[in-house]
Design a protein around this motif. Sequence first.
Motif, PDB file in Angstrom:
ATOM      1  N   MET A  76      49.860  37.451  40.821  1.00  0.00           N
ATOM      2  CA  MET A  76      48.561  38.062  41.114  1.00  0.00           C
ATOM      3  C   MET A  76      47.633  37.042  41.775  1.00  0.00           C
ATOM      4  SD  MET A  76      47.616  40.768  38.119  1.00  0.00           S
ATOM      5  CE  MET A  76      47.577  39.730  36.677  1.00  0.00           C
ATOM      6  N   TYR A  77      47.553  35.861  41.177  1.00  0.00           N
ATOM      7  CA  TYR A  77      46.700  34.817  41.750  1.00  0.00           C
ATOM      8  C   TYR A  77      47.160  34.455  43.162  1.00  0.00           C
ATOM      9  CZ  TYR A  77      44.533  33.763  37.186  1.00  0.00           C
ATOM     10  OH  TYR A  77      43.832  33.817  36.001  1.00  0.00           O
ATOM     11  N   GLU A  79      48.927  36.261  45.360  1.00  0.00           N
ATOM     12  CA  GLU A  79      48.721  37.318  46.354  1.00  0.00           C
ATOM     13  C   GLU A  79      47.272  37.312  46.841  1.00  0.00           C
ATOM     14  OE1 GLU A  79      50.822  39.697  47.771  1.00  0.00           O
ATOM     15  OE2 GLU A  79      52.569  38.777  46.802  1.00  0.00           O
ATOM     16  N   GLY A  80      46.337  37.116  45.910  1.00  0.00           N
ATOM     17  CA  GLY A  80      44.929  37.049  46.304  1.00  0.00           C
ATOM     18  C   GLY A  80      44.685  35.908  47.275  1.00  0.00           C
ATOM     19  N   ASP A  83      46.123  36.708  50.675  1.00  0.00           N
ATOM     20  CA  ASP A  83      45.259  37.646  51.411  1.00  0.00           C
ATOM     21  C   ASP A  83      44.128  36.875  52.095  1.00  0.00           C
ATOM     22  OD1 ASP A  83      45.228  40.615  49.207  1.00  0.00           O
ATOM     23  OD2 ASP A  83      46.720  39.863  50.626  1.00  0.00           O
ATOM     24  N   GLU A 110      32.380  35.821  46.866  1.00  0.00           N
ATOM     25  CA  GLU A 110      32.103  36.925  45.937  1.00  0.00           C
ATOM     26  C   GLU A 110      33.335  37.502  45.259  1.00  0.00           C
ATOM     27  OE1 GLU A 110      29.893  39.704  48.347  1.00  0.00           O
ATOM     28  OE2 GLU A 110      28.654  38.047  49.099  1.00  0.00           O
ATOM     29  N   ARG A 111      34.463  37.463  45.983  1.00  0.00           N
ATOM     30  CA  ARG A 111      35.629  38.153  45.439  1.00  0.00           C
ATOM     31  C   ARG A 111      36.665  37.191  44.878  1.00  0.00           C
ATOM     32  NH1 ARG A 111      38.758  42.800  48.864  1.00  0.00           N
ATOM     33  NH2 ARG A 111      36.893  43.891  48.189  1.00  0.00           N
ATOM     34  N   TYR A 112      36.908  36.102  45.554  1.00  0.00           N
ATOM     35  CA  TYR A 112      38.057  35.275  45.192  1.00  0.00           C
ATOM     36  C   TYR A 112      37.704  34.050  44.351  1.00  0.00           C
ATOM     37  CZ  TYR A 112      40.678  38.242  48.399  1.00  0.00           C
ATOM     38  OH  TYR A 112      41.270  39.315  49.005  1.00  0.00           O
ATOM     39  N   VAL A 115      37.062  34.182  40.579  1.00  0.00           N
ATOM     40  CA  VAL A 115      38.232  34.440  39.729  1.00  0.00           C
ATOM     41  C   VAL A 115      38.891  33.128  39.323  1.00  0.00           C
ATOM     42  CG1 VAL A 115      40.546  35.440  39.699  1.00  0.00           C
ATOM     43  CG2 VAL A 115      38.669  36.696  40.749  1.00  0.00           C
ATOM     44  N   TYR A 116      39.062  32.239  40.293  1.00  0.00           N
ATOM     45  CA  TYR A 116      39.728  30.965  40.008  1.00  0.00           C
ATOM     46  C   TYR A 116      38.808  30.035  39.225  1.00  0.00           C
ATOM     47  CZ  TYR A 116      42.899  33.149  43.209  1.00  0.00           C
ATOM     48  OH  TYR A 116      43.741  34.070  43.791  1.00  0.00           O
TER      49      TYR A 116
ATOM     50  N   PHE B  52      40.378  41.372  41.831  1.00  0.00           N
ATOM     51  CA  PHE B  52      39.817  41.110  43.156  1.00  0.00           C
ATOM     52  C   PHE B  52      39.081  42.332  43.688  1.00  0.00           C
ATOM     53  CE2 PHE B  52      41.607  37.026  43.243  1.00  0.00           C
ATOM     54  CZ  PHE B  52      42.972  37.042  43.002  1.00  0.00           C
ATOM     55  N   GLN B  53      38.533  43.117  42.751  1.00  0.00           N
ATOM     56  CA  GLN B  53      37.739  44.306  43.103  1.00  0.00           C
ATOM     57  C   GLN B  53      38.572  45.366  43.832  1.00  0.00           C
ATOM     58  OE1 GLN B  53      34.895  42.403  45.634  1.00  0.00           O
ATOM     59  NE2 GLN B  53      33.949  41.237  43.982  1.00  0.00           N
ATOM     60  N   GLN B  67      47.344  43.801  42.695  1.00  0.00           N
ATOM     61  CA  GLN B  67      48.186  43.313  43.788  1.00  0.00           C
ATOM     62  C   GLN B  67      49.562  43.993  43.745  1.00  0.00           C
ATOM     63  OE1 GLN B  67      47.613  41.483  46.461  1.00  0.00           O
ATOM     64  NE2 GLN B  67      45.542  40.809  46.017  1.00  0.00           N
ATOM     65  N   ALA B  70      52.803  41.984  43.197  1.00  0.00           N
ATOM     66  CA  ALA B  70      52.922  41.399  41.864  1.00  0.00           C
ATOM     67  C   ALA B  70      53.352  42.472  40.874  1.00  0.00           C
ATOM     68  CB  ALA B  70      51.589  40.781  41.437  1.00  0.00           C
TER      69      ALA B  70
END
Lengths: 205, 221
Positions: A76-77, A79-80, A83, A110-112, A115-116, B52-53, B67, B70
């Motif tokens: 998940m991390y 893929e973000g 992107d 704002e989005r990524y 999260v980290y 990620f919204q 995702q 995933a």
Amino acid sequence: MESIRWLLTVAEVEVSESCLTCCCGSSTDGVLMFQQVPMVEIDGMKLIQTKAILHYIAEKYNLHGKDLKDRVMINMYSEGLMDLMEMIMILPFLPDPKPKLDEIQSKANERYLPVYEKALTGPVYLVGGKLSLADVLLVECTLMLEEKFPAILKDFPNVKSFQGRMIQIPAINRFLQPGSKRKPPPGENYAKTAIEVFRIKLPTQ
Amino acid sequence: MAERPVLYYFNGRGKMESIRWLLTVAEVEFDEVLLVTREQYVKLLNDGALMFQQVPLVEIDGMKLIQTKAILNYIAEKYNLHGKDPKDRVMINMYSEGLMDLMEMIIMVPFSPDPKPKLDNIQSKAKERYLPVYEKALTGPVYLVGGKLSLADVLLVECTLMLEEKFPAILKDFSNIKSFQGRMIQIPAINRFLQPGSKRKPQPDEKYLKNVMENSCISLP
């Protein structure tokens, strides 16, 4: 390909490279499954598709989590981050990069990055207490972001500290020195070559 | 008893459809929350459910997964549809990534002001770049990788059916794929999924498009 170079570097795997500068023979000798690069020859196979390659290398060198639950968090991390890096990657191919740069900066802020930032409140690595594919991509991505937006990490101290720790890792440290296999940000020539070799048709805007 | 996975997405195919296919083939019953109002989406955002919204979101095994890839990899691994070793796994992933690239082109068609050139591009890429690969891989083998059903096979069925909706005769020069498709749709779980009333979603229409645009701040190029 750069994420693949990063991952092999962190796994301390020596590679040799063949850089495409002309279209000769690349589509007709069956080497490229879907007529695309990246392509990595490894363990007797010709691997294509960036994510398939990254997962293979990560699994082989124990950078893909100890179990299914860790693996899905890593994915998940990752893929973000991919992107976000893809948005940066296509910039040289755009007639007008400015609106895209603005979009990248706001999505990163704002989005990524939040999260980290949250994931690194405490832990040294993103997942499972050990280095993984996700950590490698986060270093790569934050350095790419800072090339475009030098102060972008000022509100993300956990990410900045993480980056600082990661670049102390000897293999990464060497990768960041001049003369390593790390490639520079794309110049004029890069986009031109890619467009010519692959006969890319740019979107008209 | 394990809880059923819950899928959160718009009322249409989009990026969730491959996940619906995979759960179906794995014979995993699932529930859906179909996002038809902006309020639902905003609530998910405010609850912190969307890393990620973005959707797809799948609640499974106590986790909120996002995702698409995933999620697909998690389900495939959990239900033994992801190969027996790294070499099989990388073949499955290569085949899968190609199919997802092609299906993404089809998913994006309704969002394009002028679909015709896009459709032409999809048709020629399918016939020249993608289908020949799977045609060759299925010369002999019953499944794409390792002699057993995998994520790659599920995506190939999904993709070929999507292609035929747009280009009915597209498989006429790809007899191995056509036979493969024929075999796969005999699998009881797939067969049921293709009947009316299943969780399979129809092709996108105007209403779907409007729903997605209103509820997720997508701006068209």
